[in-house]
Design an enzyme around this catalytic site. Sequence first.
Site, PDB file in Angstrom:
ATOM      1  N   GLN A  98     -13.265   3.939  -6.238  1.00  0.00           N
ATOM      2  CA  GLN A  98     -13.384   3.806  -7.474  1.00  0.00           C
ATOM      3  C   GLN A  98     -14.587   4.342  -8.175  1.00  0.00           C
ATOM      4  O   GLN A  98     -14.756   4.589  -9.423  1.00  0.00           O
ATOM      5  CB  GLN A  98     -12.695   2.362  -8.270  1.00  0.00           C
ATOM      6  N   CYS A 108      -5.239  -1.617 -13.626  1.00  0.00           N
ATOM      7  CA  CYS A 108      -6.041  -0.845 -12.888  1.00  0.00           C
ATOM      8  C   CYS A 108      -7.413  -0.445 -13.581  1.00  0.00           C
ATOM      9  O   CYS A 108      -7.134   0.353 -14.871  1.00  0.00           O
ATOM     10  CB  CYS A 108      -5.527   0.098 -12.231  1.00  0.00           C
ATOM     11  N   LEU A 109      -8.467  -0.680 -13.207  1.00  0.00           N
ATOM     12  CA  LEU A 109      -9.814  -0.077 -13.888  1.00  0.00           C
ATOM     13  C   LEU A 109      -9.677   1.334 -13.986  1.00  0.00           C
ATOM     14  O   LEU A 109     -10.294   2.117 -14.741  1.00  0.00           O
ATOM     15  CB  LEU A 109     -11.103  -0.750 -13.350  1.00  0.00           C
ATOM     16  N   HIS A 121      -5.492   1.917  -3.062  1.00  0.00           N
ATOM     17  CA  HIS A 121      -6.628   2.947  -3.290  1.00  0.00           C
ATOM     18  C   HIS A 121      -7.225   3.625  -2.378  1.00  0.00           C
ATOM     19  O   HIS A 121      -7.550   4.837  -2.189  1.00  0.00           O
ATOM     20  CB  HIS A 121      -7.662   2.118  -4.171  1.00  0.00           C
ATOM     21  N   GLY A 171     -10.518  -6.864  -8.995  1.00  0.00           N
ATOM     22  CA  GLY A 171     -10.574  -6.238  -7.472  1.00  0.00           C
ATOM     23  C   GLY A 171     -11.264  -4.812  -7.725  1.00  0.00           C
ATOM     24  O   GLY A 171     -11.244  -4.234  -8.768  1.00  0.00           O
ATOM     25  N   HIS A 203      -3.020  -3.670  -3.887  1.00  0.00           N
ATOM     26  CA  HIS A 203      -3.224  -2.880  -4.815  1.00  0.00           C
ATOM     27  C   HIS A 203      -4.546  -2.138  -4.405  1.00  0.00           C
ATOM     28  O   HIS A 203      -4.592  -0.881  -4.599  1.00  0.00           O
ATOM     29  CB  HIS A 203      -3.332  -3.553  -6.156  1.00  0.00           C
ATOM     30  N   GLU A 204      -5.430  -2.942  -4.095  1.00  0.00           N
ATOM     31  CA  GLU A 204      -6.854  -2.356  -3.618  1.00  0.00           C
ATOM     32  C   GLU A 204      -6.493  -1.240  -2.141  1.00  0.00           C
ATOM     33  O   GLU A 204      -7.154  -0.432  -2.266  1.00  0.00           O
ATOM     34  CB  GLU A 204      -7.756  -3.291  -3.341  1.00  0.00           C
TER      35      GLU A 204
END
Length: 178
Positions: free
Chosen positions: A51, A96-97, A142, A46, A138-139
């Site tokens: 990000q 998480c990236l 963000h 995702g 989670h997204e």
Amino acid sequence: MTVKKILTAPDPFLKQISKPVDEVTKEIQDLMDDMLDTMYDAPGIGLAAVQIGVPLRVIVMDISWRNEEGIKEPLYFVNPEITVKTKNLSTYEEGCLSVPDQYAEIDRPEECEINFLDYNGKKSTLNAKGLLATCIQHEMDHLEGILFIDHLSNMKRNMIVKKLIKTKKQSKKERIVA
Ligand code: GNR
Ligand code: NI
């Protein structure tokens, strides 16, 4: 189609609240294409636009492409809103990236329903459970400037942030030496 640089914590840019998209234009579709390239390259399941430095309410996901079959099934969410969520929670080990190499178990509603605009700007609804529900939540965090580490105790979060700062400093040094 371009792989973009992913911002990592504690970059203050990640803390902002992303703005709604007025209309799903060609520019927004190009953004979603770049996000998907960046996500597959990372690799991740995702990615939120913020990000890669674009604070708009846009998310891409593909929770199945890393399975055995490896078939790509991209999902696109513009201006997503959670309309229903269960009281029941489920626990997943999240990564998480934007928080590289750090993982922690996080509780979130087990199932949820999301309204959003799709890649073509069409109104759509999704009922999510399991990893799909975890990932979309989670997204969507963000979009509010929230990272999974913000769900941890101050002590656990501080430990992770310290590690991230240390690795950032280290890789800066290495770039100067090289
Ligand atoms: O690639 C990712 N994996 C993942 C695993 C468990 C819960 C959430 C995620 S999302 C993450 C990619 C990412 O950082 N998206 O913002
Ligand atoms: Ni993330």
